[in-house]
Design a protein around this motif. Structure first.
Motif, PDB file in Angstrom:
ATOM      1  N   PRO A   1       0.817  -1.210   0.000  1.00  0.00           N
ATOM      2  CA  PRO A   1       0.000   0.000   0.000  1.00  0.00           C
ATOM      3  C   PRO A   1       0.858   1.270   0.000  1.00  0.00           C
ATOM      4  N   VAL A   2       0.398   2.276  -0.732  1.00  0.00           N
ATOM      5  CA  VAL A   2       1.076   3.575  -0.744  1.00  0.00           C
ATOM      6  C   VAL A   2       0.806   4.267   0.588  1.00  0.00           C
ATOM      7  N   ASP A   3       1.874   4.742   1.238  1.00  0.00           N
ATOM      8  CA  ASP A   3       1.700   5.354   2.562  1.00  0.00           C
ATOM      9  C   ASP A   3       1.015   6.708   2.456  1.00  0.00           C
ATOM     10  N   ASP A   4       0.543   7.208   3.594  1.00  0.00           N
ATOM     11  CA  ASP A   4      -0.246   8.440   3.630  1.00  0.00           C
ATOM     12  C   ASP A   4       0.550   9.641   3.128  1.00  0.00           C
ATOM     13  N   GLU A   5       1.845   9.681   3.426  1.00  0.00           N
ATOM     14  CA  GLU A   5       2.657  10.817   2.989  1.00  0.00           C
ATOM     15  C   GLU A   5       2.745  10.880   1.467  1.00  0.00           C
ATOM     16  N   ARG A   6       2.973   9.738   0.838  1.00  0.00           N
ATOM     17  CA  ARG A   6       3.040   9.726  -0.630  1.00  0.00           C
ATOM     18  C   ARG A   6       1.668   9.969  -1.240  1.00  0.00           C
ATOM     19  N   ARG A   7       0.624   9.485  -0.609  1.00  0.00           N
ATOM     20  CA  ARG A   7      -0.721   9.757  -1.134  1.00  0.00           C
ATOM     21  C   ARG A   7      -0.995  11.264  -1.126  1.00  0.00           C
ATOM     22  N   ALA A   8      -0.601  11.919  -0.061  1.00  0.00           N
ATOM     23  CA  ALA A   8      -0.795  13.367   0.008  1.00  0.00           C
ATOM     24  C   ALA A   8       0.020  14.073  -1.069  1.00  0.00           C
ATOM     25  N   GLU A   9       1.237  13.586  -1.334  1.00  0.00           N
ATOM     26  CA  GLU A   9       2.070  14.208  -2.362  1.00  0.00           C
ATOM     27  C   GLU A   9       1.473  13.990  -3.748  1.00  0.00           C
ATOM     28  N   VAL A  10       0.946  12.794  -4.003  1.00  0.00           N
ATOM     29  CA  VAL A  10       0.285  12.526  -5.284  1.00  0.00           C
ATOM     30  C   VAL A  10      -0.882  13.491  -5.481  1.00  0.00           C
ATOM     31  N   ARG A  11      -1.705  13.644  -4.474  1.00  0.00           N
ATOM     32  CA  ARG A  11      -2.859  14.542  -4.594  1.00  0.00           C
ATOM     33  C   ARG A  11      -2.413  15.984  -4.798  1.00  0.00           C
ATOM     34  N   SER A  12      -1.315  16.364  -4.135  1.00  0.00           N
ATOM     35  CA  SER A  12      -0.796  17.721  -4.291  1.00  0.00           C
ATOM     36  C   SER A  12      -0.301  17.963  -5.712  1.00  0.00           C
ATOM     37  N   VAL A  13       0.396  16.982  -6.289  1.00  0.00           N
ATOM     38  CA  VAL A  13       0.893  17.101  -7.660  1.00  0.00           C
ATOM     39  C   VAL A  13      -0.268  17.217  -8.646  1.00  0.00           C
ATOM     40  N   ILE A  14      -1.309  16.402  -8.460  1.00  0.00           N
ATOM     41  CA  ILE A  14      -2.465  16.454  -9.353  1.00  0.00           C
ATOM     42  C   ILE A  14      -3.185  17.792  -9.224  1.00  0.00           C
ATOM     43  N   ASP A  15      -3.355  18.264  -8.004  1.00  0.00           N
ATOM     44  CA  ASP A  15      -4.070  19.531  -7.814  1.00  0.00           C
ATOM     45  C   ASP A  15      -3.289  20.699  -8.405  1.00  0.00           C
ATOM     46  N   ALA A  16      -1.973  20.703  -8.231  1.00  0.00           N
ATOM     47  CA  ALA A  16      -1.164  21.794  -8.789  1.00  0.00           C
ATOM     48  C   ALA A  16      -1.249  21.810 -10.310  1.00  0.00           C
ATOM     49  N   PHE A  17      -1.220  20.639 -10.919  1.00  0.00           N
ATOM     50  CA  PHE A  17      -1.344  20.553 -12.373  1.00  0.00           C
ATOM     51  C   PHE A  17      -2.722  21.035 -12.819  1.00  0.00           C
ATOM     52  N   ASP A  18      -3.752  20.602 -12.121  1.00  0.00           N
ATOM     53  CA  ASP A  18      -5.121  20.991 -12.467  1.00  0.00           C
ATOM     54  C   ASP A  18      -5.323  22.495 -12.303  1.00  0.00           C
ATOM     55  N   ARG A  19      -4.764  23.071 -11.250  1.00  0.00           N
ATOM     56  CA  ARG A  19      -4.881  24.524 -11.029  1.00  0.00           C
ATOM     57  C   ARG A  19      -4.135  25.305 -12.098  1.00  0.00           C
ATOM     58  N   GLY A  20      -3.153  24.679 -12.690  1.00  0.00           N
ATOM     59  CA  GLY A  20      -2.446  25.347 -13.773  1.00  0.00           C
ATOM     60  C   GLY A  20      -3.169  25.260 -15.108  1.00  0.00           C
ATOM     61  N   TRP A  21      -3.671  24.048 -15.452  1.00  0.00           N
ATOM     62  CA  TRP A  21      -4.028  23.792 -16.849  1.00  0.00           C
ATOM     63  C   TRP A  21      -5.494  23.484 -17.128  1.00  0.00           C
ATOM     64  N   SER A  22      -6.332  23.346 -16.099  1.00  0.00           N
ATOM     65  CA  SER A  22      -7.727  22.987 -16.366  1.00  0.00           C
ATOM     66  C   SER A  22      -8.526  24.199 -16.840  1.00  0.00           C
ATOM     67  N   ARG A  23      -9.086  24.103 -18.048  1.00  0.00           N
ATOM     68  CA  ARG A  23      -9.955  25.177 -18.529  1.00  0.00           C
ATOM     69  C   ARG A  23     -11.364  25.060 -17.941  1.00  0.00           C
ATOM     70  N   PHE A  24     -11.598  24.032 -17.126  1.00  0.00           N
ATOM     71  CA  PHE A  24     -12.902  23.849 -16.491  1.00  0.00           C
ATOM     72  C   PHE A  24     -12.945  24.453 -15.087  1.00  0.00           C
ATOM     73  N   ARG A  25     -11.821  24.993 -14.616  1.00  0.00           N
ATOM     74  CA  ARG A  25     -11.762  25.617 -13.286  1.00  0.00           C
ATOM     75  C   ARG A  25     -11.637  27.129 -13.430  1.00  0.00           C
ATOM     76  N   GLU A  26     -12.493  27.851 -12.729  1.00  0.00           N
ATOM     77  CA  GLU A  26     -12.421  29.306 -12.778  1.00  0.00           C
ATOM     78  C   GLU A  26     -11.143  29.831 -12.160  1.00  0.00           C
ATOM     79  N   ASP A  27     -10.556  29.077 -11.224  1.00  0.00           N
ATOM     80  CA  ASP A  27      -9.368  29.547 -10.518  1.00  0.00           C
ATOM     81  C   ASP A  27      -8.070  29.048 -11.143  1.00  0.00           C
ATOM     82  N   SER A  28      -8.129  28.451 -12.327  1.00  0.00           N
ATOM     83  CA  SER A  28      -6.905  27.926 -12.936  1.00  0.00           C
ATOM     84  C   SER A  28      -6.124  29.030 -13.631  1.00  0.00           C
TER      85      SER A  28
END
Length: 284
Positions: free
Chosen positions: A20-47
């Motif tokens: 199983p992926v530990d909690d620290e790496r899970r948090a880092e994965v989610r952080s990487v995905i959110d940062a990418f989404d905040r940069g490039w998603s045209r479906f988010r008003e805050d991107s």
């Protein structure tokens, strides 16, 4: 094997590891995905790309150079059919931030898009209003970034974001889903320490023959090919190659990046690159 399943960027992610992926790496994965989404998603008003859509400049979102340099190569290879300013074409057809799915008049993307869009490792600039869409290769790039977060995890790893996947540490057999019947496969690909990405007109489709695979030159969906699959050294290039082979010139782009590919036409014919690693069930 342990399976971690979650939703992000509008698709289902499955991360398979021996432990199983530990909690620290899970948090880092989610952080990487959110940062990418905040940069490039045209479906988010805050991107970032939403903030710049009216024109102007902003600090460059993550991976701007890696992705947009490859977009320039894609555009050159396909005579302008692939273009990161095709977001306006998708919006015009109803695939907008609100998912209205109400089509209007087709809107071709600017043929001279590199005059409008400028990028560096520091800044991203639009000389005039436009909607940036990195769907031709963005999810693949994000799969690579998530896999890199898991670099310290021992054993085999598979990162699968809705069918765009990368694997490390073992062989993987992947069914190539039939674009018109998800219960069927047109073949099986075999990969080891590589990535496989797919694109098709059956997903994200609406209205009368409308879907998300757009020819930027016309602002209209492609009609000749129904689905593509590509295998490359990483998911960024596999995703880009899967997009490229919808268009003339895509085969040469894929060959330059050592990407094997398969594509199925809307009338059921199959084509593949020489030596594609796997088995096809339909006749060429």
């Amino acid at each position: 094997m342990s399976l971690w399943r979650f939703d992000a960027i509008g698709t289902v992610w499955e991360i398979e590891t021996e432990a199983p992926v530990d909690d620290e790496r899970r948090a880092e994965v989610r952080s990487v995905i959110d940062a990418f989404d905040r940069g490039w998603s045209r479906f988010r008003e805050d991107s970032a790309v939403s903030a710049i859509s009216g024109g102007g400049g902003i600090p460059a979102p993550v991976d701007a150079v890696a992705m947009l340099d490859l977009y320039r190569e894609l555009s050159d290879a396909t005579a302008g059919a692939v273009n990161p300013l095709a977001g306006d074409a998708l919006v015009a057809l109803g695939y907008d931030a609100g998912y209205s799915l109400v089509p209007g008049e087709p809107r071709p993307a600017p043929a001279d898009w590199t005059r409008v869009l400028h990028w560096s490792s520091e800044t991203l600039t639009l000389a005039e209003p436009a909607v940036i869409d990195v769907g031709a290769l963005g999810k693949g790039r994000l799969v690579d970034r998530v896999l890199s977060v898991l670099a310290g995890v021992r054993g085999r790893i598979v990162v699968d974001a809705g069918g765009d996947l990368a694997t490390r540490g073992g062989e993987l057999r992947v069914a190539l889903e039939h674009p018109y019947d998800p219960a069927l496969a047109v073949g099986v690909a075999v990969i080891r320490d590589r990535a496989l990405c797919a694109s098709g007109i059956g997903r994200r489709a609406w209205g009368d023959g409308l879907h998300h695979v757009i020819d930027a030159r016309t602002g209209l969906p492609v009609r000749r090919w129904a689905a593509t699959w590509a295998i490359a050294v990483d998911a960024l290039h596999a995703d880009a190659a899967a997009t490229a082979v919808f268009f003339d010139g895509g085969e040469r782009f894929a060959a330059r990046h050592d990407a094997g590919w398969v594509r199925m036409s809307t009338d059921g014919r199959i084509e593949s690159s020489p030596g594609f690693p796997g088995e096809l069930f339909l006749a060429a």
